[in-house]
Every structure is written in structure tokens, then in C-alpha cells.
Design an enzyme around this catalytic site. Structure first.
Site, PDB file in Angstrom:
ATOM      1  N   SER A   8       0.847  -1.188   0.000  1.00  0.00           N
ATOM      2  CA  SER A   8       0.000   0.000   0.000  1.00  0.00           C
ATOM      3  C   SER A   8       0.881   1.234   0.000  1.00  0.00           C
ATOM      4  CB  SER A   8      -0.868   0.014   1.264  1.00  0.00           C
ATOM      5  OG  SER A   8      -1.481   1.277   1.420  1.00  0.00           O
ATOM      6  N   TYR A  35      -0.022  -0.514  10.597  1.00  0.00           N
ATOM      7  CA  TYR A  35      -0.387  -0.875   9.217  1.00  0.00           C
ATOM      8  C   TYR A  35       0.757  -0.516   8.274  1.00  0.00           C
ATOM      9  CZ  TYR A  35      -3.080  -1.245   4.855  1.00  0.00           C
ATOM     10  OH  TYR A  35      -3.527  -1.597   3.592  1.00  0.00           O
TER      11      TYR A  35
HETATM   12  N1  LIG Z   1      -8.810  -1.284  -0.087  1.00  0.00           N
HETATM   13  C1  LIG Z   1      -7.823  -0.406  -0.167  1.00  0.00           C
HETATM   14  O1  LIG Z   1      -8.060   0.819  -0.257  1.00  0.00           O
HETATM   15  C2  LIG Z   1      -6.411  -0.871  -0.166  1.00  0.00           C
HETATM   16  C3  LIG Z   1      -5.384   0.090  -0.368  1.00  0.00           C
HETATM   17  C4  LIG Z   1      -4.056  -0.328  -0.337  1.00  0.00           C
HETATM   18  C5  LIG Z   1      -3.759  -1.668  -0.113  1.00  0.00           C
HETATM   19  N2  LIG Z   1      -4.771  -2.567   0.094  1.00  0.00           N
HETATM   20  C6  LIG Z   1      -4.398  -3.978   0.352  1.00  0.00           C
HETATM   21  O2  LIG Z   1      -5.147  -4.821  -0.493  1.00  0.00           O
HETATM   22  C7  LIG Z   1      -5.373  -6.075   0.148  1.00  0.00           C
HETATM   23  C8  LIG Z   1      -6.831  -6.470  -0.003  1.00  0.00           C
HETATM   24  O3  LIG Z   1      -7.625  -5.492   0.632  1.00  0.00           O
HETATM   25  P1  LIG Z   1      -9.195  -5.340   0.378  1.00  0.00           P
HETATM   26  O4  LIG Z   1      -9.455  -3.907   0.186  1.00  0.00           O
HETATM   27  O5  LIG Z   1      -9.685  -6.303  -0.620  1.00  0.00           O
HETATM   28  O6  LIG Z   1      -9.732  -5.709   1.848  1.00  0.00           O
HETATM   29  P2  LIG Z   1     -10.850  -6.729   2.346  1.00  0.00           P
HETATM   30  O7  LIG Z   1     -12.058  -6.646   1.480  1.00  0.00           O
HETATM   31  O8  LIG Z   1     -11.007  -6.507   3.803  1.00  0.00           O
HETATM   32  O9  LIG Z   1     -10.157  -8.114   2.065  1.00  0.00           O
HETATM   33  C9  LIG Z   1      -9.079  -8.556   2.845  1.00  0.00           C
HETATM   34  C10 LIG Z   1      -9.228 -10.026   3.040  1.00  0.00           C
HETATM   35  O10 LIG Z   1      -8.222 -10.474   3.942  1.00  0.00           O
HETATM   36  C11 LIG Z   1      -8.806 -11.407   4.786  1.00  0.00           C
HETATM   37  N3  LIG Z   1      -8.122 -11.622   6.049  1.00  0.00           N
HETATM   38  C12 LIG Z   1      -7.930 -10.764   7.061  1.00  0.00           C
HETATM   39  N4  LIG Z   1      -7.325 -11.395   8.084  1.00  0.00           N
HETATM   40  C13 LIG Z   1      -7.151 -12.667   7.689  1.00  0.00           C
HETATM   41  C14 LIG Z   1      -6.607 -13.808   8.304  1.00  0.00           C
HETATM   42  N5  LIG Z   1      -6.152 -13.789   9.570  1.00  0.00           N
HETATM   43  N6  LIG Z   1      -6.573 -14.966   7.617  1.00  0.00           N
HETATM   44  C15 LIG Z   1      -7.065 -15.022   6.366  1.00  0.00           C
HETATM   45  N7  LIG Z   1      -7.610 -13.992   5.736  1.00  0.00           N
HETATM   46  C16 LIG Z   1      -7.658 -12.823   6.399  1.00  0.00           C
HETATM   47  C17 LIG Z   1     -10.200 -10.860   5.052  1.00  0.00           C
HETATM   48  O11 LIG Z   1     -11.000 -11.902   5.564  1.00  0.00           O
HETATM   49  P3  LIG Z   1     -12.417 -11.564   6.289  1.00  0.00           P
HETATM   50  O12 LIG Z   1     -13.324 -11.196   5.157  1.00  0.00           O
HETATM   51  O13 LIG Z   1     -12.729 -12.864   6.936  1.00  0.00           O
HETATM   52  O14 LIG Z   1     -12.139 -10.424   7.232  1.00  0.00           O
HETATM   53  C18 LIG Z   1     -10.578 -10.406   3.662  1.00  0.00           C
HETATM   54  O15 LIG Z   1     -11.133 -11.462   2.919  1.00  0.00           O
HETATM   55  C19 LIG Z   1      -4.900  -5.910   1.598  1.00  0.00           C
HETATM   56  O16 LIG Z   1      -3.639  -6.533   1.734  1.00  0.00           O
HETATM   57  C20 LIG Z   1      -4.765  -4.407   1.770  1.00  0.00           C
HETATM   58  O17 LIG Z   1      -3.775  -4.047   2.699  1.00  0.00           O
HETATM   59  C21 LIG Z   1      -6.074  -2.192   0.044  1.00  0.00           C
END
Ligand SMILES: NC(=O)c1ccc[n+]([C@@H]2O[C@H](COP(=O)([O-])OP(=O)(O)OC[C@H]3O[C@@H](n4cnc5c(N)ncnc54)[C@H](OP(=O)(O)O)[C@@H]3O)[C@@H](O)[C@H]2O)c1
Length: 319
Positions: A162, A188
Site C-alpha cells: 500500500s 499498518y
Molecule cells: N482497499 C484499499 O483501499 C487498499 C489500499 C491499499 C492496499 N490494500 C491492500 O489490499 C489487500 C486487499 O484489501 P481489500 O481492500 O480487498 O480488503 P478486504 O475486502 O477486507 O479483504 C481482505 C481479506 O483479507 C482477509 N483476512 C484478514 N485477516 C485474515 C486472516 N487472519 N486470515 C485469512 N484472511 C484474512 C479478510 O478476511 P475476512 O473477510 O474474513 O475479514 C478479507 O477477505 C490488503 O492486503 C490491503 O492491505 C487495500
């Protein structure tokens, strides 16, 4: 490789557009955290191009439902759910053991799962929750899966990072906040810097075996990742429960584009240890102040820091 920021794709590209024209049949992909947000659309795009895809998630009901939805929408029957809790090294090792027992090579590993700005917490093994889940869980998963990655004869590991890596470097002397005041965003930022250093460390150690890794900034997407922020409280949802996209933010389909680009782009063949943003290789931002998009803080791709983090991580997960 052309390292200019000009590629065929950009901030508005979707994962489906990036993967179009690629035939991934005969390859296997694991996408972690694939039952929500960007992970769903990453898994869907890879499955749509013919890959066998494992939807790795900690919630079995949502994981099964997501795999079924992707099978339906792509017509690819080779999409299955596998249980994985990255906050439990036991669960991570069990996942890897099941995968290796199957004897199949692993061509693509998308380390996508993550948590953001959580209140202070610990993983099952006593690591600070964000460092433990986002970095150490994926470190353990990837190193345990090395035999399958080697067997692919050319494997790519995508490490979701990120722009928040700019908030903080990894505190190698206190990664678990045992001796400093906990700050949810510093934690984070530390974990997302670790995701970048991991891509460097993995490439430096394993490129000769055909394993490369790049880190990805997916964009800003209003997903459940944001549940600990005020933005989550202000979200709008349509009648189907889909979360609305605020102006200037990306959809999940756009958010998955750079991960899929990292997985399939011909110009990234054999290339690792980079930070990708908007489907392009980002540039260093050595200055202070606010960092423009398409740039990264040099400490996050520093090879010596990457090696130091690798050694620390090995020690931590060895118990
Ligand atoms: N969204 C943004 O703006 C953004 C920006 C920069 C970087 N990112 C990165 O992109 C990636 C995906 O993010 P996203 O936006 O798609 O978020 P999200 O919708 O919350 O998806 C993240 C996933 O990770 C899973 N997770 C969390 N803890 C876990 C664990 N202990 N074991 C297995 N799975 C786990 C969550 O499971 P649950 O559904 O069960 O909680 C969820 O399915 C992340 O690494 C994030 O840091 C996102």
C-alpha cells in the site's frame, strides 16, 4: 524491461481488461483473502483466463460462496475454497501441507489478505495483529509453499502492499510494539513496508529458481478493510448490498488490476523486487513531504533491510 510508467493499462483499468488475451489454463493460482474485496476480483479474473484457483479464506461459508460465485460467473469449474487463517501459523502450515500433499506445482501466489488500522491485538502466536497477519502469515505461507513454487518452473508471488508503507518503516528491534506505544496506522504502515521488503527478499533468494515477487499498491477501494475507519461508517450500499464507490476511489475490479498485471504481464517476466502502482513500475521518492502516486519510499525496497527482515521473520516464526 521497459520501466517507464507508460503501459497499456492505467488507474481505470480493470482486472478483466488486464488479463484479456492471456491463457492461464494448466496453471494454478492461490489467492489469499479471496472472499472479500480485491481478492474476489483477482481470483475471478485469473479463473476467467482458465487458471485453477484456490480461494484461500478464513471464513468457510463466505469462501465456499465466493468460489461458487466465481465458478458460475466464469464457467470455470476449477475454483475451490481452502481454509486459511493467516493469524494462526498452525492454520498456515496445515494449508501448505495440504497443498504440497496434492503434488501440484504452484504458478501464482497472490498474498492479498490483510487487515488495516485494527485496535491492538495479537495473533494466535503472539505477534502484533497487523504485522503477524499481513507479513508473518504470508512469509510462513510462501516459504512453506516453496517446493510447489519451484516445481512451477517460473512462479510469481504478488505481495499486496500500500501507499501506506510511507507511514513507517519496519521496526526490526520492536516489530510487535512490545516497547513502544501502539498506533494503528503506524502498525499498518510497518506491515505494508514488510510486504514490500518481502518481495525484495524472496526475489533475491529465489529468482535463480524461477521465483520472483513484486509488491502492489492496488489503489484506494472502499472494502471491509476500512471497517476501523470513519469512511466505513459513511459507506453507501445499493439494493444488492454492493458497497458504493466514492468519487476518486477505485472499484474492486479496478483495484484487482495491478495484482493481475503483476501476475501475467509479459514485461514482468523474470522481474521482481519492484513496487507496482496503477499497472506500472513505480519510482523512488527520496524526498520528504507528501509522496505523489506512482512512487515509493526507498527504505521499503532496500535489499539490506529486506535481508534483515527475512532473518528476523525466520527467527520469529521458528518460535
Ligand atoms: N482497499 C484499499 O483501499 C487498499 C489500499 C491499499 C492496499 N490494500 C491492500 O489490499 C489487500 C486487499 O484489501 P481489500 O481492500 O480487498 O480488503 P478486504 O475486502 O477486507 O479483504 C481482505 C481479506 O483479507 C482477509 N483476512 C484478514 N485477516 C485474515 C486472516 N487472519 N486470515 C485469512 N484472511 C484474512 C479478510 O478476511 P475476512 O473477510 O474474513 O475479514 C478479507 O477477505 C490488503 O492486503 C490491503 O492491505 C487495500
Amino acid at each position: 524491461m521497459n520501466t517507464s510508467r507508460q503501459t497499456r493499462f492505467g488507474p481505470n483499468s480493470t482486472a478483466a481488461e488486464v488479463v484479456a488475451g492471456h491463457d492461464l489454463s494448466g496453471t494454478t493460482a492461490v489467492v489469499t483473502g479471496a472472499a472479500s474485496g480485491i481478492g474476489v476480483e483477482t481470483a475471478r479474473a485469473l479463473a476467467g483466463a482458465g487458471a485453477r484457483v484456490l480461494v484461500a479464506a478464513r471464513d468457510a461459508a463466505r469462501g465456499e460462496a465466493t468460489a461458487a460465485d466465481i465458478r458460475r460467473s466464469t464457467g470455470n469449474p476449477q475454483v475451490a475454497f481452502e481454509l486459511l487463517d493467516l493469524a494462526s501459523l498452525r492454520s498456515v502450515r496445515e494449508f501448505a501441507a495440504r497443498y504440497l500433499a496434492d503434488g501440484r506445482p504452484l504458478h501464482l501466489l497472490v498474498n492479498n489478505a490483510g487487515v488495516m488500522a485494527t485496535p491492538f491485538g495479537l495473533t494466535e502466536d503472539g505477534f502484533e495483529l497487523q504485522f503477524g497477519t499481513n507479513h508473518l502469515g504470508h512469509f510462513t505461507l510462501t516459504t512453506a509453499l516453496l517446493p510447489a513454487l519451484r516445481a512451477a518452473g517460473g512462479a510469481r508471488v504478488v505481495s499486496l502492499s500500500s501507499r501506506a508503507h510511507g507511514i513507517d518503516d519496519v521496526h526490526l528491534d520492536d516489530p510487535n510494539f512490545a516497547h513502544r506505544r501502539y498506533d494503528p496506522w503506524a502498525a499498518y504502515g510497518q506491515s505494508k513496508t514488510a510486504n514490500m521488503l518481502f518481495a525484495v527478499g524472496l526475489t533475491n533468494r529465489h529468482a535463480a529458481e524461477g521465483i520472483t515477487s513484486n509488491a502492489v499498491m492496488p489503489g484506494v477501494i472502499l472494502s471491509p478493510l476500512w471497517r476501523h475507519t470513519p469512511q466505513w461508517g459513511q459507506r453507501r450500499q445499493d439494493a444488492d448490498g454492493r458497497i458504493g464507490t466514492p468519487p476518486g476511489w477505485k472499484t474492486a475490479e479496478q483495484g484487482a488490476a495491478t495484482s493481475v498485471w503483476a501476475a501475467v504481464a509479459a514485461e514482468l517476466q523474470g522481474v521482481g523486487g519492484r513496487y507496482l502502482d496503477d499497472c506500472a513500475v513505480a519510482r523512488p521518492w527520496p524526498g520528504g513531504g507528501s509522496m505523489p502516486g506512482g512512487h515509493y519510499r526507498p527504505y521499503a525496497l532496500d535489499p539490506d533491510r529486506a535481508e534483515a527482515l527475512w532473518r528476523l521473520s525466520e527467527t520469529l516464526v521458528a518460535g
